[in-house]
Design a protein around this motif. Structure first.
Motif, PDB file in Angstrom:
ATOM      1  N   GLU A   1       0.853  -1.179   0.000  1.00 49.09           N
ATOM      2  CA  GLU A   1       0.000   0.000   0.000  1.00 49.09           C
ATOM      3  C   GLU A   1       0.897   1.241   0.000  1.00 49.09           C
ATOM      4  OE1 GLU A   1      -4.128  -1.202   2.277  1.00 49.09           O
ATOM      5  OE2 GLU A   1      -2.554  -0.261   3.445  1.00 49.09           O
TER       6      GLU A   1
ATOM      7  N   CYS B   1       1.403 -11.681   4.360  1.00 47.03           N
ATOM      8  CA  CYS B   1       0.921 -10.287   4.401  1.00 47.03           C
ATOM      9  C   CYS B   1       1.196  -9.734   5.795  1.00 47.03           C
ATOM     10  CB  CYS B   1      -0.592 -10.217   4.139  1.00 47.03           C
ATOM     11  SG  CYS B   1      -1.112 -10.921   2.577  1.00 47.03           S
ATOM     12  N   LEU B   2       1.700  -8.508   5.855  1.00 51.11           N
ATOM     13  CA  LEU B   2       2.072  -7.929   7.152  1.00 51.11           C
ATOM     14  C   LEU B   2       1.527  -6.513   7.305  1.00 51.11           C
ATOM     15  CD1 LEU B   2       5.850  -8.981   7.237  1.00 51.11           C
ATOM     16  CD2 LEU B   2       3.916 -10.179   8.297  1.00 51.11           C
ATOM     17  N   ASP B   3       1.095  -6.208   8.512  1.00 49.00           N
ATOM     18  CA  ASP B   3       0.627  -4.873   8.876  1.00 49.00           C
ATOM     19  C   ASP B   3       1.794  -4.130   9.532  1.00 49.00           C
ATOM     20  OD1 ASP B   3      -0.368  -2.667  10.223  1.00 49.00           O
ATOM     21  OD2 ASP B   3      -2.231  -3.648  10.819  1.00 49.00           O
TER      22      ASP B   3
ATOM     23  N   HIS C   1      -3.109  -8.670  11.077  1.00 51.81           N
ATOM     24  CA  HIS C   1      -1.738  -8.167  11.212  1.00 51.81           C
ATOM     25  C   HIS C   1      -0.751  -9.042  10.448  1.00 51.81           C
ATOM     26  CE1 HIS C   1      -3.554  -6.532  15.113  1.00 51.81           C
ATOM     27  NE2 HIS C   1      -3.473  -5.548  14.267  1.00 51.81           N
TER      28      HIS C   1
ATOM     29  N   HIS D   1       0.861  -3.714   4.308  1.00 56.03           N
ATOM     30  CA  HIS D   1      -0.178  -2.691   4.444  1.00 56.03           C
ATOM     31  C   HIS D   1      -0.025  -1.994   5.796  1.00 56.03           C
ATOM     32  CE1 HIS D   1      -2.573  -5.443   7.083  1.00 56.03           C
ATOM     33  NE2 HIS D   1      -1.999  -6.375   6.355  1.00 56.03           N
TER      34      HIS D   1
ATOM     35  N   GLY E   1     -10.618 -12.770   5.093  1.00 59.15           N
ATOM     36  CA  GLY E   1      -9.543 -13.066   4.139  1.00 59.15           C
ATOM     37  C   GLY E   1      -8.972 -11.843   3.437  1.00 59.15           C
TER      38      GLY E   1
ATOM     39  N   GLN F   1      -6.869 -10.458  -7.239  1.00 60.65           N
ATOM     40  CA  GLN F   1      -7.309  -9.241  -6.555  1.00 60.65           C
ATOM     41  C   GLN F   1      -6.205  -8.720  -5.632  1.00 60.65           C
ATOM     42  OE1 GLN F   1     -11.086  -9.873  -4.579  1.00 60.65           O
ATOM     43  NE2 GLN F   1     -10.892  -7.953  -3.474  1.00 60.65           N
ATOM     44  N   TRP F   2      -5.851  -7.470  -5.803  1.00 57.88           N
ATOM     45  CA  TRP F   2      -4.815  -6.818  -4.996  1.00 57.88           C
ATOM     46  C   TRP F   2      -5.239  -6.793  -3.520  1.00 57.88           C
ATOM     47  CZ3 TRP F   2      -4.186  -1.724  -2.680  1.00 57.88           C
ATOM     48  CH2 TRP F   2      -2.866  -1.290  -2.558  1.00 57.88           C
ATOM     49  N   GLY F   3      -4.336  -7.211  -2.628  1.00 57.12           N
ATOM     50  CA  GLY F   3      -4.632  -7.127  -1.196  1.00 57.12           C
ATOM     51  C   GLY F   3      -5.471  -8.260  -0.652  1.00 57.12           C
ATOM     52  N   LYS F   4      -5.750  -9.272  -1.477  1.00 60.27           N
ATOM     53  CA  LYS F   4      -6.475 -10.439  -0.974  1.00 60.27           C
ATOM     54  C   LYS F   4      -5.430 -11.419  -0.429  1.00 60.27           C
ATOM     55  CE  LYS F   4      -9.728 -14.033  -2.350  1.00 60.27           C
ATOM     56  NZ  LYS F   4     -10.397 -14.709  -3.473  1.00 60.27           N
ATOM     57  N   ALA F   5      -5.583 -11.806   0.839  1.00 63.51           N
ATOM     58  CA  ALA F   5      -4.539 -12.588   1.520  1.00 63.51           C
ATOM     59  C   ALA F   5      -4.113 -13.813   0.709  1.00 63.51           C
ATOM     60  CB  ALA F   5      -5.039 -13.009   2.905  1.00 63.51           C
TER      61      ALA F   5
ATOM     62  N   PHE G   1       2.870  -8.997   0.852  1.00 66.05           N
ATOM     63  CA  PHE G   1       2.059  -7.776   0.754  1.00 66.05           C
ATOM     64  C   PHE G   1       2.184  -7.004   2.065  1.00 66.05           C
ATOM     65  CE2 PHE G   1      -2.055  -5.474   1.173  1.00 66.05           C
ATOM     66  CZ  PHE G   1      -2.051  -4.766  -0.023  1.00 66.05           C
TER      67      PHE G   1
END
Lengths: 210, 210
Positions: free
Chosen positions: A23, A190-192, B188, A137, B182, A180-184, A135
């Motif tokens: 992002e 994926c990390l926040d 996180h 975000h 999802g 789809q972008w951002g779909k786990a 990914f």
């Protein structure tokens, strides 16, 4: 005539590639650079433009202008690189930029350890067994703060600028891939970065790859 | 009259909670159990039912039958626990089960180190600063193999059973929360247990929490 075939490197290779989608303002680029430095991997973000220019013969300024951008008005027939055969003369500059970068991304993944930022690399390399797709975000407040510091964007326009940048990235990804972008489910990790912080994200990704 | 207020524990607490959402057959439960064992945390999956029964006075068999299930026919007015005030007599058994489990989940998060599997725990605890929210997914082939071994489901019906179970989980989550199951931004850390393997997922989550 050009056909991109994604199914050609399903074999296991010794070197590794980390693709990093992010992002806007999430710190994804910084995380990628730190991992590359830590692991001694080559790092590709804007560096892809120069490499694609050399390989394709397209003017680097044209590639830069069309890098990670989408203009559907000029590319009505293009919606997946999986199965379409097309003549390069029919392609928009966005499509030619995407294809030139895709060729470089596959070349990198075939030959060396690397971190590659953005440009649908996780989709282009989805059948590569030596590839980790990540990914990054973060929450909007943190992204606004980072964008303000890093890019000097005026505070009043920060939120709009971030949401517009995300919209462009997701449109680009959703258009050139069938995902789809951002779909786990489209990424291995994926990390926040808001919750975890940049250094913890780096530590987790080093754990992933080692 | 009952009002659930999610904004009551935004303060930082010493103990930690890991909520773990998972695709059916992804090994998410096993990963959660291993992390809990490794860290010495309490582990809650079906264990929540007994705790919720004791706390709410609802028959544990009724809670079990309605656990992580959704029957929208009987709960037309319920779509977010954030702002709705309602009488318990108007609630369906699904809603009562959700609310009883939500109370237990908050009680756990207020008092102890724990791993909590499913039941919208990441949404219920989204304002808890001591909480890590994790999503585990895997490719369909691996999930079919795991479901066949773990639950003895017949091979012919594996794919259908898995997709149905996922559909139920996502419907349940999308209904009781205002978020999307999802979607990377709602967690996180999201991990692909097919690519990484169970042990690497555990290692990454231990890195996350330490």
């Amino acid at each position: 005539m050009l056909k991109l075939n994604k199914k050609d490197r399903g074999d296991i290779m010794d070197h590794k590639v980390i693709t990093l989608s992010r992002e806007f303002g999430s710190g994804g680029r910084d995380i990628g650079k730190k991992i590359a430095d830590e692991l001694g991997y080559d790092f590709y973000d804007k560096e892809l433009i120069e490499a694609a220019a050399q390989r394709s013969g397209i003017d680097p300024e044209i590639l830069e202008q069309n890098d990670e951008k989408l203009n559907t008005r000029f590319s009505p027939s293009f919606n997946s690189m999986n199965s379409i055969i097309f003549s390069t003369s029919q392609l928009s500059l966005n499509d030619r930029t995407f294809l030139a970068e895709a060729e470089i991304i596959k070349e990198i993944a075939n030959n060396k350890n690397a971190v590659i930022v953005g440009r649908c690399a996780n989709y282009i390399l989805e059948d590569y067994k030596n590839c980790y797709n990540v990914f990054i975000h973060a929450n909007l407040e943190d992204r606004m703060e980072r964008a303000h510091k890093a890019y000097g964007l005026p505070e009043k326009k920060l939120k709009e600028a971030i949401l517009t940048a995300d919209k462009k990235r997701s449109s680009y990804y959703n258009y050139y891939s069938d995902k789809q972008w951002g779909k786990a489910q489209n990424y291995h990790v994926c990390l926040d970065s808001s919750c975890l912080g940049i250094d913890k994200c780096v530590e987790i990704l080093l754990t992933m790859v080692k």
